[in-house]
Design a protein around this motif. Sequence first.
Motif, PDB file in Angstrom:
ATOM      1  N   MET A  10      -0.483   3.256   0.575  1.00  8.79           N
ATOM      2  CA  MET A  10       0.194   3.541   2.203  1.00  8.79           C
ATOM      3  C   MET A  10      -0.420   2.750   3.155  1.00  8.79           C
ATOM      4  SD  MET A  10       1.479   6.508   1.426  1.00  8.79           S
ATOM      5  CE  MET A  10       1.419   7.272   3.069  1.00  8.79           C
ATOM      6  N   LEU A  11      -1.658   1.756   2.886  1.00 11.50           N
ATOM      7  CA  LEU A  11      -1.988   0.946   3.866  1.00 11.50           C
ATOM      8  C   LEU A  11      -1.311  -0.184   3.688  1.00 11.50           C
ATOM      9  CD1 LEU A  11      -5.944   1.662   3.955  1.00 11.50           C
ATOM     10  CD2 LEU A  11      -4.191   2.100   5.752  1.00 11.50           C
ATOM     11  N   VAL A  32      -3.872  -8.309  13.971  1.00 12.18           N
ATOM     12  CA  VAL A  32      -4.941  -7.336  13.580  1.00 12.18           C
ATOM     13  C   VAL A  32      -4.530  -6.465  12.444  1.00 12.18           C
ATOM     14  CG1 VAL A  32      -6.286  -5.483  14.810  1.00 12.18           C
ATOM     15  CG2 VAL A  32      -5.731  -7.430  16.206  1.00 12.18           C
ATOM     16  N   CYS A  33      -3.405  -5.963  12.461  1.00 10.55           N
ATOM     17  CA  CYS A  33      -2.739  -4.955  11.381  1.00 10.55           C
ATOM     18  C   CYS A  33      -2.706  -5.845  10.268  1.00 10.55           C
ATOM     19  CB  CYS A  33      -1.265  -4.349  11.878  1.00 10.55           C
ATOM     20  SG  CYS A  33      -0.887  -3.233  13.089  1.00 10.55           S
ATOM     21  N   ILE A  34      -2.266  -7.032  10.137  1.00 13.58           N
ATOM     22  CA  ILE A  34      -2.261  -7.846   8.958  1.00 13.58           C
ATOM     23  C   ILE A  34      -3.962  -8.080   8.477  1.00 13.58           C
ATOM     24  CG2 ILE A  34      -1.689 -10.079   7.856  1.00 13.58           C
ATOM     25  CD1 ILE A  34       0.535 -10.253   9.560  1.00 13.58           C
ATOM     26  N   GLY A  35      -4.856  -8.246   9.155  1.00 10.86           N
ATOM     27  CA  GLY A  35      -5.973  -8.177   8.774  1.00 10.86           C
ATOM     28  C   GLY A  35      -6.682  -7.175   8.198  1.00 10.86           C
ATOM     29  N   GLY A  36      -6.314  -6.106   8.595  1.00  9.14           N
ATOM     30  CA  GLY A  36      -6.604  -4.823   8.008  1.00  9.14           C
ATOM     31  C   GLY A  36      -6.303  -4.805   6.569  1.00  9.14           C
ATOM     32  N   LEU A  37      -4.798  -5.084   6.453  1.00 14.03           N
ATOM     33  CA  LEU A  37      -4.282  -5.111   4.910  1.00 14.03           C
ATOM     34  C   LEU A  37      -5.152  -5.969   3.832  1.00 14.03           C
ATOM     35  CD1 LEU A  37      -0.543  -5.570   5.815  1.00 14.03           C
ATOM     36  CD2 LEU A  37      -1.839  -3.605   5.676  1.00 14.03           C
ATOM     37  N   THR A  62       0.696   6.348  10.655  1.00 13.48           N
ATOM     38  CA  THR A  62      -0.370   7.382  10.632  1.00 13.48           C
ATOM     39  C   THR A  62      -0.292   8.034   9.359  1.00 13.48           C
ATOM     40  OG1 THR A  62       1.588   8.783  11.550  1.00 13.48           O
ATOM     41  CG2 THR A  62       0.130   7.703  12.979  1.00 13.48           C
ATOM     42  N   ALA A  63       0.734   7.894   8.433  1.00 14.41           N
ATOM     43  CA  ALA A  63       0.880   8.494   7.024  1.00 14.41           C
ATOM     44  C   ALA A  63      -0.725   7.947   6.330  1.00 14.41           C
ATOM     45  CB  ALA A  63       1.822   8.194   6.256  1.00 14.41           C
ATOM     46  N   TYR A 123     -11.738   1.123   3.299  1.00 18.06           N
ATOM     47  CA  TYR A 123     -10.635   1.635   4.031  1.00 18.06           C
ATOM     48  C   TYR A 123     -10.876   1.843   5.292  1.00 18.06           C
ATOM     49  CZ  TYR A 123      -9.074   1.854  -0.892  1.00 18.06           C
ATOM     50  OH  TYR A 123      -8.539   1.453  -2.212  1.00 18.06           O
ATOM     51  N   PHE A 124     -11.898   2.551   5.612  1.00 17.64           N
ATOM     52  CA  PHE A 124     -12.143   2.949   7.105  1.00 17.64           C
ATOM     53  C   PHE A 124     -11.788   1.884   7.927  1.00 17.64           C
ATOM     54  CE2 PHE A 124     -14.289   6.242   4.642  1.00 17.64           C
ATOM     55  CZ  PHE A 124     -13.470   7.421   4.944  1.00 17.64           C
ATOM     56  N   LEU A 125     -12.698   0.715   7.610  1.00 14.12           N
ATOM     57  CA  LEU A 125     -12.681  -0.463   8.407  1.00 14.12           C
ATOM     58  C   LEU A 125     -11.164  -1.046   8.537  1.00 14.12           C
ATOM     59  CD1 LEU A 125     -13.900  -2.705   9.786  1.00 14.12           C
ATOM     60  CD2 LEU A 125     -14.299  -3.958   7.810  1.00 14.12           C
ATOM     61  N   ALA A 126     -10.457  -0.882   7.229  1.00 14.50           N
ATOM     62  CA  ALA A 126      -9.084  -1.401   7.298  1.00 14.50           C
ATOM     63  C   ALA A 126      -8.427  -0.432   8.422  1.00 14.50           C
ATOM     64  CB  ALA A 126      -8.618  -1.284   6.002  1.00 14.50           C
ATOM     65  N   PHE A 127      -8.465   0.850   8.093  1.00 20.51           N
ATOM     66  CA  PHE A 127      -7.648   1.708   8.952  1.00 20.51           C
ATOM     67  C   PHE A 127      -7.786   1.510  10.259  1.00 20.51           C
ATOM     68  CE2 PHE A 127      -6.807   5.931  10.825  1.00 20.51           C
ATOM     69  CZ  PHE A 127      -5.516   5.930  10.618  1.00 20.51           C
ATOM     70  N   PHE A 128      -9.156   1.325  10.823  1.00 20.09           N
ATOM     71  CA  PHE A 128      -9.565   1.051  12.118  1.00 20.09           C
ATOM     72  C   PHE A 128      -8.767  -0.206  12.693  1.00 20.09           C
ATOM     73  CE2 PHE A 128     -12.111  -1.097  15.273  1.00 20.09           C
ATOM     74  CZ  PHE A 128     -12.278  -0.311  16.310  1.00 20.09           C
ATOM     75  N   MET A 129      -8.736  -1.229  12.010  1.00 19.64           N
ATOM     76  CA  MET A 129      -8.100  -2.390  12.401  1.00 19.64           C
ATOM     77  C   MET A 129      -6.612  -2.114  12.593  1.00 19.64           C
ATOM     78  SD  MET A 129     -10.288  -5.269  10.145  1.00 19.64           S
ATOM     79  CE  MET A 129      -9.204  -6.582  10.790  1.00 19.64           C
ATOM     80  N   VAL A 130      -6.023  -1.430  11.581  1.00 23.59           N
ATOM     81  CA  VAL A 130      -4.411  -1.027  11.461  1.00 23.59           C
ATOM     82  C   VAL A 130      -4.389  -0.232  12.816  1.00 23.59           C
ATOM     83  CG1 VAL A 130      -2.563   0.011  10.416  1.00 23.59           C
ATOM     84  CG2 VAL A 130      -4.076  -1.614   9.320  1.00 23.59           C
ATOM     85  N   SER A 131      -4.821   0.748  13.076  1.00 19.42           N
ATOM     86  CA  SER A 131      -4.957   1.559  14.081  1.00 19.42           C
ATOM     87  C   SER A 131      -5.139   0.734  15.553  1.00 19.42           C
ATOM     88  CB  SER A 131      -5.855   2.808  14.140  1.00 19.42           C
ATOM     89  OG  SER A 131      -5.732   3.561  13.050  1.00 19.42           O
ATOM     90  N   SER A 132      -6.097  -0.123  15.625  1.00 12.62           N
ATOM     91  CA  SER A 132      -6.221  -0.834  16.743  1.00 12.62           C
ATOM     92  C   SER A 132      -5.121  -1.814  16.948  1.00 12.62           C
ATOM     93  CB  SER A 132      -7.235  -1.813  16.715  1.00 12.62           C
ATOM     94  OG  SER A 132      -8.599  -0.897  16.454  1.00 12.62           O
TER      95      SER A 132
END
Length: 374
Positions: A137-138, A169-174, A296-297, A317-326
Amino acid sequence: MAGKEGGYVGRSRVVMEDGGGSGGGDGRGGGSMKKTIMWFRERMTLVAVILGQMVAFLNASTAISSTELVKRGINAPTSQSFLNYALLAIVYGSVVLLRKKGLRAKWYYYILLALVDVEANFLVVKAYQYTSMTSVMLLLCWSIPSVIILTWLFLKTRYGFIQFFGVAVCIGGLVVIVFSDVHGGGDRTRGPNPLKGDLIVVAGATLYAVSNVSEEFLVKNVDRIEVMAMLGVFGAIVGACQIAILERQELKSIKWTVGAVMPFIGFSLALFLFYSLVPILLKISGSTMLNLSLLTADAWSVLIRIFVYHQKVDWMYFLAFFMVSSGIIIFSWASREKIAAPDGQNSLQLSERDEEDGQRNTNTYAPRFATPKT
């Protein structure tokens, strides 16, 4: 460019004066028109957000179904998507036949679209065999920078520096997710081969981007119903050929119990509704907004993994989701600022594009369907 911009400004001023009814020097007519346009855009933004959340929920539902099938040892990714294409062909194809009109786009465009779409679904569903639902999903977020590059190259959409920063920033989360999967130690909830699964997801997300941008172009310039019908027809044909070559033995070996049939049906129905809503969202907001909404999925997948499957989720995973959301918030804020610019160059460019789109759809394709994606 000066003459062209001046012409557009002139025509816009005439419209404002006519719409305002008085068009005097105080510009009250123009102000009224601007307020009407902003009110309409805010309502469309709200509709797009709601549709985006519905699409995200359906996307998470397909992830749940795929995970259940993997747990039962079923590996038939093309077969999972086949019923969806068949439903699209039956439902939307019937509407096209009742219209008794010819196709507005060349048939071979639809074959290419169907081929890309079927293979994108194949790769993403296949990835569940190797990595976790959360990672899939991420990592599907990779479709966002892919969509931006494709829309910039082929649809001439322009993005600002802040929007690109949000994407970065999204790519950094990936990257964080891939790092977590590779260095996760002995946690088997990540799947038997996380790195292989992650790479498959990235390839599938890239094909999703190609499919979404192509769909956006066809939906805005041809007809949503026709696009869905032809995608269903040719998608079913491509899928049937691929099943006969790759998955025939797998289907024979499956024990068709209720526990195996229900995830198949659930996946197909969720995917059918997903495909039915996506073109509408594409027409309202475009493929970039679609892919941002799908992020958001990820939250649903994490919650499902914790509360339904009782799996432990790595803190990364939570760090990545925070980065993607930001990154999404940054991108969306920059997009809103660009649209809301009242008198600057961005506003002029937006009006110019809107008028060009309106002329193209009025003069070349008729009628243009109202927007309440595909």
